[in-house]
Write a protein that holds these residues in place. Structure first.
Motif, short mmCIF file in Angstrom:
data_model
loop_
_atom_site.label_atom_id
_atom_site.label_comp_id
_atom_site.label_asym_id
_atom_site.label_seq_id
_atom_site.Cartn_x
_atom_site.Cartn_y
_atom_site.Cartn_z
N GLN A 118 -37.56 -12.32 31.27
CA GLN A 118 -38.48 -13.29 30.69
C GLN A 118 -37.82 -14.02 29.52
OE1 GLN A 118 -42.16 -11.59 29.28
NE2 GLN A 118 -43.10 -13.58 28.88
N LEU A 119 -37.12 -13.27 28.67
CA LEU A 119 -36.41 -13.87 27.55
C LEU A 119 -35.26 -14.75 28.04
CD1 LEU A 119 -36.30 -10.75 25.17
CD2 LEU A 119 -37.63 -12.85 24.82
N TRP A 120 -34.56 -14.29 29.07
CA TRP A 120 -33.43 -15.04 29.60
C TRP A 120 -33.87 -16.40 30.11
CZ3 TRP A 120 -31.40 -17.32 33.95
CH2 TRP A 120 -30.01 -17.43 34.02
N LEU A 121 -35.00 -16.44 30.81
CA LEU A 121 -35.51 -17.71 31.33
C LEU A 121 -36.02 -18.60 30.20
CD1 LEU A 121 -37.33 -16.48 34.55
CD2 LEU A 121 -35.24 -17.83 34.42
N LYS A 122 -36.60 -18.00 29.17
CA LYS A 122 -37.02 -18.79 28.00
C LYS A 122 -35.81 -19.46 27.36
CE LYS A 122 -41.26 -16.43 26.53
NZ LYS A 122 -41.90 -15.64 25.45
N ALA A 123 -34.73 -18.69 27.22
CA ALA A 123 -33.50 -19.25 26.63
C ALA A 123 -32.95 -20.37 27.50
CB ALA A 123 -32.47 -18.14 26.47
N GLU A 124 -33.01 -20.20 28.81
CA GLU A 124 -32.54 -21.24 29.72
C GLU A 124 -33.33 -22.53 29.54
OE1 GLU A 124 -31.21 -21.06 34.28
OE2 GLU A 124 -33.40 -21.07 34.04
N ASN A 125 -34.64 -22.40 29.40
CA ASN A 125 -35.49 -23.57 29.16
C ASN A 125 -35.13 -24.25 27.85
OD1 ASN A 125 -36.83 -23.09 31.54
ND2 ASN A 125 -38.63 -22.18 30.60
N LEU A 126 -34.85 -23.46 26.82
CA LEU A 126 -34.47 -24.02 25.52
C LEU A 126 -33.14 -24.76 25.61
CD1 LEU A 126 -35.50 -21.02 23.24
CD2 LEU A 126 -36.51 -23.32 23.19
N GLU A 127 -32.22 -24.23 26.41
CA GLU A 127 -30.95 -24.91 26.61
C GLU A 127 -31.17 -26.28 27.25
OE1 GLU A 127 -27.38 -23.02 28.13
OE2 GLU A 127 -28.41 -21.09 27.99
N LYS A 128 -32.05 -26.35 28.25
CA LYS A 128 -32.33 -27.61 28.92
C LYS A 128 -32.93 -28.63 27.96
CE LYS A 128 -32.98 -25.56 33.49
NZ LYS A 128 -33.96 -25.23 34.57
N PHE A 132 -30.26 -25.48 21.15
CA PHE A 132 -29.27 -24.44 21.35
C PHE A 132 -29.39 -23.29 20.35
CE2 PHE A 132 -27.25 -28.48 22.82
CZ PHE A 132 -27.38 -28.22 24.18
N GLY A 133 -29.73 -23.61 19.09
CA GLY A 133 -29.91 -22.55 18.10
C GLY A 133 -31.01 -21.58 18.49
N PRO A 134 -32.23 -22.08 18.81
CA PRO A 134 -33.29 -21.18 19.27
C PRO A 134 -32.92 -20.43 20.55
CG PRO A 134 -34.23 -23.25 18.56
CD PRO A 134 -32.74 -23.44 18.55
N ALA A 135 -32.15 -21.06 21.44
CA ALA A 135 -31.73 -20.38 22.66
C ALA A 135 -30.86 -19.16 22.33
CB ALA A 135 -30.96 -21.34 23.56
N VAL A 136 -29.95 -19.32 21.38
CA VAL A 136 -29.11 -18.20 20.94
C VAL A 136 -29.97 -17.08 20.36
CG1 VAL A 136 -27.43 -17.49 19.18
CG2 VAL A 136 -27.01 -19.53 20.55
N ALA A 137 -30.97 -17.45 19.58
CA ALA A 137 -31.85 -16.45 18.97
C ALA A 137 -32.60 -15.65 20.04
CB ALA A 137 -32.85 -17.13 18.03
N VAL A 138 -33.05 -16.31 21.09
CA VAL A 138 -33.78 -15.63 22.17
C VAL A 138 -32.83 -14.71 22.95
CG1 VAL A 138 -35.03 -15.94 24.33
CG2 VAL A 138 -35.55 -17.39 22.36
N ARG A 158 -23.46 -15.81 27.24
CA ARG A 158 -24.11 -17.10 27.03
C ARG A 158 -24.17 -17.45 25.54
NH1 ARG A 158 -23.43 -20.70 29.76
NH2 ARG A 158 -25.06 -21.81 28.64
N ILE A 159 -24.39 -16.45 24.70
CA ILE A 159 -24.40 -16.69 23.26
C ILE A 159 -23.04 -17.25 22.82
CG2 ILE A 159 -24.43 -15.56 20.99
CD1 ILE A 159 -26.54 -13.63 22.15
N GLY A 160 -21.97 -16.60 23.27
CA GLY A 160 -20.63 -17.06 22.91
C GLY A 160 -20.35 -18.47 23.38
N MET A 161 -20.80 -18.79 24.59
CA MET A 161 -20.58 -20.13 25.13
C MET A 161 -21.34 -21.19 24.33
SD MET A 161 -18.47 -20.08 27.63
CE MET A 161 -18.81 -21.65 28.45
N LEU A 162 -22.58 -20.88 23.97
CA LEU A 162 -23.36 -21.83 23.18
C LEU A 162 -22.77 -22.01 21.79
CD1 LEU A 162 -26.98 -20.75 24.21
CD2 LEU A 162 -25.84 -22.89 24.77
N GLN A 163 -22.31 -20.92 21.20
CA GLN A 163 -21.69 -21.02 19.88
C GLN A 163 -20.43 -21.89 19.93
OE1 GLN A 163 -21.22 -16.81 19.26
NE2 GLN A 163 -22.98 -16.69 17.87
#
Length: 259
Positions: A118-128, A132-138, A158-163
């Motif tokens: 559930q968290l992973w999909l939330k982060a994916e939505n935030l990326e879209k 990106f900051g909130p996605a890393v937090a999730v 994914r955190i490393g890639m976004l950073q």
């Protein structure tokens, strides 16, 4: 006065009961989805499918719904049923392979009652949404709360890639990739993480030589990996940019001779 109020309420009820044109209804749902209003988007996509089961975009709406069921409510059963409906009712839709892959994703990553997913999909939505900051937090919540989850190493990668790619936090990205290697030594993401760590070093001014060495070392360790060729190309580019001394001259000392 009461009569007028009653008529007004009745008219509002009729207006709400009458479905909007399909295209407008879909556009509204998509806009909510793009803005991260997932709960309202879920309701609008459900309404769209209910009123327009024969519409060409019905498979897309079902595909959105299956993901939103997980990210908003954690309802894995509803997500599976929705994807199954897409596959059964629209077998010729180009989204069927994605729906099948999503069903498999649900089955594999349903550990811990599906909460990491559930968290992973939330982060994916935030990326879209380019948040990106909130996605890393999730994603970090997955790693911290569910370190043994099947998606934990994926989340860390994914955190490393976004950073590295989105937030420009090179040092933090390299630390994250190093943490991945230490925490999940059997992860499928180890080789890509090693490549990304070397690539990230190349964006640090003054570290071009070190990055080129790291990239060539990566290619030597993993010669058959698809990233080996890219590593060598990046190493060559860094060497050319950082080590070749460009010829310079002062136009004031140029003399013209007649021959």
């Amino acid at each position: 006065m009461k009569t007028l109020l009653s008529v007004f309420v009745a008219l509002c009820a009729i207006a709400q009961a009458v479905p909007q044109p399909a295209e407008k209804q879909l556009a509204f749902a998509e806009d909510l989805y793009a803005q991260g209003e997932d709960v309202f988007a879920l309701l609008e996509f459900k309404r769209f499918v209910f009123h327009n089961p024969g519409h060409a975009a019905a498979p897309l709406a079902l595909h959105r719904l299956s993901r939103l069921y997980v990210s908003t409510t954690g309802n894995l059963a509803a997500a599976q049923e929705t994807s199954a409906a897409l596959i059964a009712k629209y077998p010729k839709s180009p989204l069927v392979p994605e729906a099948r892959a999503f069903v498999e994703f649900l089955e594999i990553n349903s550990d811990f009652d599906g909460r990491p997913m559930q968290l992973w999909l939330k982060a994916e939505n935030l990326e879209k949404q380019k948040r990106f900051g909130p996605a890393v937090a999730v994603l970090d919540r997955i790693v911290e709360r569910f370190p043994q989850a099947r998606l934990a190493d994926d989340a860390l990668y994914r955190i490393g890639m976004l950073q590295h790619e989105r937030l420009g936090k090179t040092a933090e990205a390299r630390a994250t990739f190093s943490r991945l290697a230490d925490t999940y030594p059997t992860s499928e993401w180890l080789v890509p993480a090693e490549f990304q760590a070397a690539s990230a070093l190349g964006s640090v001014k003054g570290s071009e030589r070190e990055a080129a060495v790291a990239l060539r070392r990566f290619a030597a360790r993993h010669p058959k990996d698809s990233l080996a060729r890219e590593a060598l190309a990046k190493a060559t580019a860094l060497e050319r940019a950082g080590f070749v001394i460009k010829r310079q001259f002062d136009p004031g000392f140029v003399r013209t001779y007649a021959v």
